[in-house]
Scaffold this active site. Structure first.
Site, PDB file in Angstrom:
ATOM      1  N   PRO A   1       7.467  -4.399  10.789  1.00 50.53           N
ATOM      2  CA  PRO A   1       8.301  -5.350  10.760  1.00 50.53           C
ATOM      3  C   PRO A   1       7.396  -6.419   9.810  1.00 50.53           C
ATOM      4  O   PRO A   1       7.074  -7.205   9.139  1.00 50.53           O
ATOM      5  CB  PRO A   1       7.915  -6.095  12.003  1.00 50.53           C
ATOM      6  CG  PRO A   1       6.523  -5.923  12.423  1.00 50.53           C
ATOM      7  CD  PRO A   1       6.931  -4.153  12.433  1.00 50.53           C
TER       8      PRO A   1
ATOM      9  N   GLU B   1     -10.391  -0.081  11.786  1.00 52.63           N
ATOM     10  CA  GLU B   1      -8.797   0.232  11.092  1.00 52.63           C
ATOM     11  C   GLU B   1      -8.082  -0.298  12.113  1.00 52.63           C
ATOM     12  O   GLU B   1      -6.760  -1.200  12.398  1.00 52.63           O
ATOM     13  CB  GLU B   1      -8.314   1.080   9.806  1.00 52.63           C
ATOM     14  CG  GLU B   1      -6.361   0.951  10.326  1.00 52.63           C
ATOM     15  CD  GLU B   1      -6.195   1.824   8.716  1.00 52.63           C
ATOM     16  OE1 GLU B   1      -5.008   1.909   8.993  1.00 52.63           O
ATOM     17  OE2 GLU B   1      -6.933   2.689   8.377  1.00 52.63           O
ATOM     18  N   THR B   2      -7.736   0.626  13.501  1.00 51.88           N
ATOM     19  CA  THR B   2      -7.386   0.515  14.219  1.00 51.88           C
ATOM     20  C   THR B   2      -7.492  -0.599  15.316  1.00 51.88           C
ATOM     21  O   THR B   2      -6.514  -1.925  16.171  1.00 51.88           O
ATOM     22  CB  THR B   2      -7.837   1.395  15.231  1.00 51.88           C
ATOM     23  OG1 THR B   2      -7.819   2.692  15.042  1.00 51.88           O
ATOM     24  CG2 THR B   2      -7.126   1.938  16.469  1.00 51.88           C
TER      25      THR B   2
ATOM     26  N   CYS C   1       1.068  -1.273  -0.339  1.00 50.18           N
ATOM     27  CA  CYS C   1       0.042  -0.277   0.064  1.00 50.18           C
ATOM     28  C   CYS C   1       0.970   1.123  -0.323  1.00 50.18           C
ATOM     29  O   CYS C   1       0.081   2.579  -0.100  1.00 50.18           O
ATOM     30  CB  CYS C   1      -0.979  -0.051   1.312  1.00 50.18           C
ATOM     31  SG  CYS C   1      -0.178   0.012   2.565  1.00 50.18           S
TER      32      CYS C   1
ATOM     33  N   ARG D   1       4.038   1.439  -0.989  1.00 53.11           N
ATOM     34  CA  ARG D   1       5.369   1.493  -2.242  1.00 53.11           C
ATOM     35  C   ARG D   1       5.232   0.179  -3.430  1.00 53.11           C
ATOM     36  O   ARG D   1       4.039  -0.818  -3.232  1.00 53.11           O
ATOM     37  CB  ARG D   1       6.638   1.163  -1.457  1.00 53.11           C
ATOM     38  CG  ARG D   1       6.795   0.111  -0.809  1.00 53.11           C
ATOM     39  CD  ARG D   1       7.953  -0.636  -0.634  1.00 53.11           C
ATOM     40  NE  ARG D   1       8.170   0.087   0.282  1.00 53.11           N
ATOM     41  CZ  ARG D   1       9.353   0.771   1.103  1.00 53.11           C
ATOM     42  NH1 ARG D   1      10.577   2.108   0.026  1.00 53.11           N
ATOM     43  NH2 ARG D   1       9.176   2.244   2.232  1.00 53.11           N
TER      44      ARG D   1
END
Length: 434
Positions: free
Chosen positions: A110, A187-188, A50, A52
């Site tokens: 990560p 999303e959170t 999302c 790159r």
């Protein structure tokens, strides 16, 4: 052909451009095949997330950028304003930085390492990974592992979701034995669920105003899905409560939590209210056996986490820089192997030819001592012919640097500027008269 890393990321382009050049997972194999054919290159790998889209390989960057433009239907001048490219050592260093999370929107995150491993696996299965990219990726993965092991780049919370879970791990010694109730399904909360699973939590409950949305999220994480109205029934099971909704009114009041604590026999409850306005009444913090944190409480944890990650990033950069240099030095050494092999074969061919001539003359009754002297003289002249020509040409051109390099390659001591030039380089070669 040099190693190239060419791409567009969150720093170089807005999301409106990034989404247009992204590659969906299902088209990746066909895109790799099409690119290799169009660009006439043997090795290529595509990383698309999302934040790159990057392409690695042995390919001309101008041709690669044109192919991306044509494949996605994005005007070339629009890409020209926001792409970046790296070559050889800089390309390897960039790939290492990406894999270590040093180039991420969230420093040290990560997930990017797994995404790079997936990009490599897809490219390898598609037959677009040769020895060069294989060696590069293996070194990239090795360095990323070293950075994770030897620095604290990923250990400190830098997001609200990660900070909330990190605080929970301080309250409970074994998160694997705890049940977490997540209120909301945005999303959170999705990130919170992911972090909780990474920490070993096995029992998750997702509560949302819309059951279908809760069920959708629950399926991804093996959780139970309930409505907000069901929370009082499930609250006594929750050791951890993390809430993030868009509600304008509190969802959890002091009375509901008091009732749950009684049923829990006052086993402690850890609560984090990430929502603004707050989902949990402030009075809940006054209850014994409740540890309630708000988003403001997490800010200090996040700021400290960022500071510690930035310190770790400095150490990580040193590891990456050293590894990139060593890798390219080894690659250059490997590139010399073909030249050394060819030079050795050439010398062996000359030796074999002269030996066969000497043996023929020896069988014909020639004098062994004279034949050995002649063979040694002829062999010497043939072996030093090319270096002698190079020395003579460099001297004639006045190219002192080329002369110095040539002398170094053939093992001569550096020439003393105060002495006359060695006339042997200019002397005519003796011809062998048989």
């Amino acid at each position: 052909m040099p190693i190239i890393a060419l791409g567009i990321n969150h720093d170089s382009a807005p999301v409106a451009v990034r989404e247009r050049v992204a590659f969906a997972p299902e088209v990746m194999p066909s895109a790799l095949a099409e690119a290799r054919t169009a660009l006439e290159c043997r090795e290529l790998a595509i990383l698309s997330t999302c934040n790159r889209t990057e392409i690695y390989g042995e390919v001309a960057p101008e041709a690669l950028l044109s192919w991306i433009s044509e494949y996605h239907g994005v005007p070339l001048d629009q890409l020209a304003d926001c792409y970046y490219q790296f070559t050889d050592e800089q390309a390897v260093r960039h790939m290492m930085r990406v894999a270590c999370g040093l180039d991420s929107l969230v420093l040290g995150e990560p997930q990017i390492l797994g995404q790079m491993k997936s990009a490599y696996a897809v490219a390898r299965e598609s037959g677009s990974v040769g020895s060069t990219l294989h060696n590069v990726f293996q070194q990239v993965f090795s360095v990323a592992k070293k950075v994770r092991t030897e620095t604290a780049i990923g250990e400190n919370p830098v997001s609200v979701a990660y900070a909330a879970v990190s605080l929970a791990s301080r309250i409970f010694t074994d998160l694997g034995q705890q049940t977490a109730l997540l209120i909301g399904a945005g999303e959170t909360i999705e990130l919170v669920a992911r972090h909780l699973l990474d920490k070993g939590v096995k029992q998750l409950i997702v509560a949302n105003r819309t059951l279908s949305r809760a069920q959708s999220l629950a399926e991804d994480f093996g959780a139970e899905a309930i409505l907000l109205a069901d929370i009082p029934e499930y609250l006594p099971r929750a050791d951890i409560v993390i809430s993030s909704t868009a509600s304008q009114l509190p969802i959890l009041g002091k009375g509901a939590v008091e009732t749950a604590l009684k049923q829990r026999r006052h086993r402690p409850m850890f609560m984090v209210d990430i929502a603004v306005p707050r989902d949990i009444e402030p009075q809940v913090a006054k209850l014994d056996d409740v540890y309630l944190y708000t988003v403001d409480d997490l800010r200090g944890v996040i700021d400290e986490g960022k500071r510690l990650r930035e310190q770790a990033a400095e150490a990580a950069h040193h590891i990456v820089d050293a590894a990139a240099q060593v890798f390219m030095r080894e690659q250059r050494s490997l590139q010399a192997v073909d030249s050394i092999r060819s030079y050795r074969q050439q010398a062996q061919a000359v030796s074999k030819d002269e030996l066969e001539k000497a043996l023929i003359q020896l069988r014909a009754g020639g004098d062994p001592e004279q034949l050995l002297e002649q063979m040694a003289r002829t062999l010497t002249n043939k072996l030093i012919h090319a270096p002698t020509v190079a020395l003579r040409q460099a001297t004639a051109d006045g190219d002192l640097e080329r002369l110095r390099i040539a002398r170094e390659i053939i093992g001569l001591q550096p020439e003393d500027p105060g002495q006359d030039t060695d006339n042997s380089a200019n002397a005519p070669e003796k011809k062998n008269h048989k």
